[in-house]
Design a protein around this motif. Structure first.
Motif, short mmCIF file in Angstrom:
data_model
loop_
_atom_site.label_atom_id
_atom_site.label_comp_id
_atom_site.label_asym_id
_atom_site.label_seq_id
_atom_site.Cartn_x
_atom_site.Cartn_y
_atom_site.Cartn_z
N ALA A 228 -34.08 49.73 -15.40
CA ALA A 228 -34.28 48.37 -15.85
C ALA A 228 -34.02 47.50 -14.66
N HIS A 229 -34.74 46.50 -14.61
CA HIS A 229 -34.35 45.45 -13.39
C HIS A 229 -34.22 43.92 -14.11
N PHE A 230 -33.65 43.10 -13.47
CA PHE A 230 -33.00 41.79 -14.12
C PHE A 230 -32.87 40.92 -12.88
N LYS A 231 -33.27 39.55 -13.16
CA LYS A 231 -32.92 38.62 -12.12
C LYS A 231 -31.93 37.67 -12.90
N ARG A 232 -31.02 36.84 -11.89
CA ARG A 232 -30.31 35.95 -12.26
C ARG A 232 -31.08 35.00 -13.19
N ASN A 233 -30.21 34.67 -14.25
CA ASN A 233 -30.79 33.40 -15.27
C ASN A 233 -30.37 32.18 -14.65
N PRO A 234 -31.52 31.32 -14.08
CA PRO A 234 -30.95 30.05 -13.44
C PRO A 234 -30.29 29.03 -14.20
N ASN A 235 -30.47 29.34 -15.53
CA ASN A 235 -29.93 28.29 -16.55
C ASN A 235 -28.78 28.95 -17.24
N ALA A 236 -27.93 30.01 -16.61
CA ALA A 236 -26.95 30.64 -17.20
C ALA A 236 -25.70 29.49 -17.60
N PHE A 237 -25.13 29.89 -18.83
CA PHE A 237 -24.10 28.93 -18.80
C PHE A 237 -22.75 29.39 -18.19
N ALA A 238 -22.49 30.77 -17.66
CA ALA A 238 -21.65 31.40 -17.07
C ALA A 238 -22.45 32.19 -16.03
N PRO A 239 -22.60 31.49 -14.68
CA PRO A 239 -23.57 32.06 -13.82
C PRO A 239 -22.93 33.39 -13.07
N PRO A 240 -23.94 34.51 -13.01
CA PRO A 240 -23.29 35.51 -12.28
C PRO A 240 -23.17 35.28 -10.82
N ASN A 241 -22.73 36.51 -10.14
CA ASN A 241 -22.88 36.56 -8.66
C ASN A 241 -23.87 37.06 -8.05
N PHE A 242 -24.40 38.19 -8.59
CA PHE A 242 -25.81 38.85 -8.18
C PHE A 242 -26.91 38.03 -8.38
N ASP A 243 -27.94 38.18 -7.56
CA ASP A 243 -29.11 37.76 -7.73
C ASP A 243 -30.07 38.52 -8.71
N GLU A 244 -29.79 39.84 -8.32
CA GLU A 244 -30.66 40.84 -9.10
C GLU A 244 -29.77 41.92 -9.53
N VAL A 245 -30.05 42.56 -10.34
CA VAL A 245 -29.54 43.93 -11.04
C VAL A 245 -30.56 45.06 -11.11
N THR A 246 -30.27 46.04 -10.71
CA THR A 246 -31.24 47.12 -11.21
C THR A 246 -30.29 48.44 -11.96
N LYS B 23 -18.35 35.82 -4.06
CA LYS B 23 -19.62 35.16 -3.24
C LYS B 23 -20.87 35.33 -4.01
N PRO B 24 -22.09 34.28 -4.25
CA PRO B 24 -23.07 34.59 -4.81
C PRO B 24 -24.03 35.37 -3.69
N GLY B 25 -25.13 36.10 -4.46
CA GLY B 25 -26.08 36.68 -3.72
C GLY B 25 -26.23 38.02 -3.97
N GLY B 26 -27.41 38.71 -3.44
CA GLY B 26 -27.30 40.11 -3.20
C GLY B 26 -27.97 40.80 -4.34
N HIS B 27 -28.69 42.15 -4.17
CA HIS B 27 -29.15 43.06 -5.24
C HIS B 27 -28.23 44.19 -5.51
N PHE B 28 -27.45 44.12 -6.77
CA PHE B 28 -26.81 45.40 -7.13
C PHE B 28 -27.32 46.30 -7.75
N ARG B 29 -27.45 47.78 -7.54
CA ARG B 29 -27.85 48.60 -8.16
C ARG B 29 -26.81 49.76 -8.55
N ALA B 30 -27.21 50.05 -9.76
CA ALA B 30 -26.05 51.03 -10.25
C ALA B 30 -26.98 52.37 -10.89
N GLY B 31 -26.20 53.45 -10.61
CA GLY B 31 -26.81 54.59 -10.88
C GLY B 31 -26.03 55.08 -12.34
N LEU B 32 -26.68 55.10 -13.38
CA LEU B 32 -26.18 55.53 -14.60
C LEU B 32 -26.26 56.76 -15.21
N GLY B 33 -25.32 57.52 -15.92
CA GLY B 33 -25.53 58.93 -16.61
C GLY B 33 -25.99 58.38 -18.02
#
Length: 530
Positions: free
Chosen positions: A224-242, A52-62
């Motif tokens: 680092a914070h990212f937003k969905r690329n509206p013109n992505a040739f392979a669209p992701p599911n999340f709207d945002e990623v941190t 399903k599309p949508g949401g803000h995915f947050r990853a805590g990385l070592g």
């Protein structure tokens, strides 16, 4: 199928499509005789079954450092490797969950001249985030950026077999190789190779890529914070990623338990039960190609003596390291970097076990009894690195070896310690092929040759095996190379470690890649909120 089973299947499909609530599904299931536990489990599986599309995915990385940049030629750890694989960047090819190479920014790839030439056709109509069209010239410029004479890119070793790369029109790229290489496309899946926009002959290193997300904010060593690329040739599911850089394992665990992130990697296995018992949590546990290593620089004393290197190998109890550092989430290594599940893997003889007497004998032969050495460690190398080093020091005492454990700062570890200090800890996330793994870590001229080992026979065999199309002959050459590494190099492959982390059950995914952590680096655009 009974009437209830038929209706239950319809109800599950309705849940998957978001047309039936948990409350209504549970009431229906209980009325049909299911227990509450079974009803909940069925609901969760159904709800997570379809992306399903949508949401803000947050990853805590070592991972992460204050020196991080968006120059792919500097990328060296698990925070920025996703930038090239599934965030801002788009490489020509990717690895699927079964380990196959598949086109990504490329539309197709075809070998010619017995795999001495490779022709890549680009997808049409793809643009970088700033609107510039992706062309074959961008691919050529990107490759030349990494293989240029002044390049210090760790990706250079992967492309050592490239004789030339040329554009044939706007959408076709032709690689001419120095010799046949059936695995060549795998090399282009490496995370240092997102295609860069070439402007006035120079690569754009600002983070402007053709990937599924657009860079929206960056604090090196913090987030680092990212937003969905509206013109992505392979669209992701999340709207945002941190991505949050949380190198300290305890802090990372606390961030997950506090709900500040949806996923945390490199779990502190000493406290894994806290994560296993956390509500709405799925343990991310993937057995793959990752290994924990203790490389010795063979051109620096005392590691320039073969007997010293071998003595240390016999003075380490690897099974105890697996039991007490990995808590069973892995298996002992035997100084070949090729994971047992990979094609062409062997298990060289003799298998290194804990034998202090043999270690003593080797040191006596070298005139190095009562050996004293320093070992640099930090949790930036891998979770539990310092504890692992202290355990190694205890084990080595029985062989008359005194190990001084140097606790290094996490920040800057990969810039200031790895391949700088004579003996240290590190991890390797694995590579999709035996050639890629051996090339990047052990080829004599590789930027990431973290032992400075330069064995003439090994360096002769490496291109020969790459060019060989007969699998039996190729296997024999890879076996000889693994034996050389086992016997002579400065690598101590202490253990193969599972990728272990914590993942909220709110997040769903399909089959996972085993070639690297974070679903092979593709979790940001493959996963979704259930």
């Amino acid at each position: 199928m009974t009437e209830f089973e038929y209706k239950l299947e319809l109800a599950k499909r309705a849940v998957t499509k978001g047309k039936l609530s948990r409350r209504d599904f549970t009431k229906f299931a209980l009325a049909g005789g299911l227990t509450l536990t079974s009803a909940n489990a069925l609901f969760v599986r159904a709800a997570r079954a379809e992306a399903k599309p949508g949401g803000h995915f947050r990853a805590g990385l070592g991972h992460g450092a204050t020196t991080d940049t968006f120059d792919p030629a500097t990328w060296a750890h698990g925070m920025n490797f996703a930038w090239g694989k599934g965030l801002t960047g788009a490489p020509l090819v990717r690895i699927d969950p079964k380990g196959n190479i598949v086109p990504y920014l490329a539309e197709s790839m075809e070998p010619a001249d017995g795999a001495k030439k490779w022709v890549f056709k680009l997808r049409k109509g793809v643009a970088f985030h700033n609107g510039k069209s992706v062309t074959a010239d961008d691919v050529v410029g990107t490759v030349n950026y990494h293989i240029g004479p002044d390049s210090k890119s760790p990706g250079k070793a992967y492309l050592a077999g490239v004789a030339s790369v040329k554009a044939d029109g706007a959408d076709t790229v032709v690689f001419e190789l120095k010799g046949p290489d059936a695995d060549f496309p795998y090399n282009l899946s490496n995370y240092q190779f997102p295609i860069l926009a070439i402007v006035d002959g120079k690569p754009d290193l600002s983070g402007n890529g053709a990937g599924p997300f657009v860079l929206d904010g960056f604090e090196p060593g913090v987030k680092a914070h990212f937003k969905r690329n509206p013109n992505a040739f392979a669209p992701p599911n999340f709207d945002e990623v941190t991505q949050l850089s949380i190198v300290d394992p305890a802090a990372r665990t606390n961030a997950y338990l506090a709900g500040e992130v949806d996923f945390s990697d490199k779990a502190d296995l000493k406290t894994i039960d806290m994560l296993k018992s956390a509500p709405d949590t799925e343990l991310y546990n993937v057995s793959g190609y990752q290994y924990y290593n203790a490389p010795m620089l063979v051109d620096q004393a005392p590691f320039d003596k073969l007997e010293v290197r071998q003595a240390i190998k016999w003075a380490i109890n690897r099974q105890e390291l697996v039991d007490k550092v990995l808590f069973g989430y892995g298996k002992p290594g035997n100084d070949s970097p090729i994971a047992s599940a990979m094609k062409f893997a062997t298990n060289p003889e003799p298998v290194y076990t804990y034998d202090p007497d043999k270690a003593k004998s080797l040191l006596k032969k070298a005139g190095m009894e009562n050996l004293k050495v320093s070992l640099s460690a930090a949790d930036a190398a891998f979770a539990g690195s310092v504890d692992c080093a202290l355990l190694m020091a205890e084990q080595a005492k029985a062989a008359g070896i005194e190990i001084d454990v140097v606790r290094e700062p996490n920040d800057g570890y990969w810039d200031n310690v790895w391949i700088k200090k004579p003996w240290c800890h590190c991890y390797w996330g694995g590579r999709p092929t035996a050639d890629a793994m051996l090339t990047v870590s052990l080829a004599g001229d590789a930027a990431w040759n973290d032992t400075h080992w330069k064995n003439p026979r090994f360096n002769e065999l490496l291109p020969m095996a790459r060019a060989e199309t007969d699998d039996a002959k190729r296997a024999a050459m890879y076996a000889e190379m693994q034996q050389l590494v086992h016997d002579d190099s400065g690598q101590i492959v202490m253990m193969f470690a599972n990728y272990v982390g914590a993942l909220s059950t709110k997040v769903a995914h399909g089959d996972l890649n085993a070639d690297n952590d974070h679903d092979g680096g593709y979790m940001y655009d493959r996963w979704w909120f259930a």
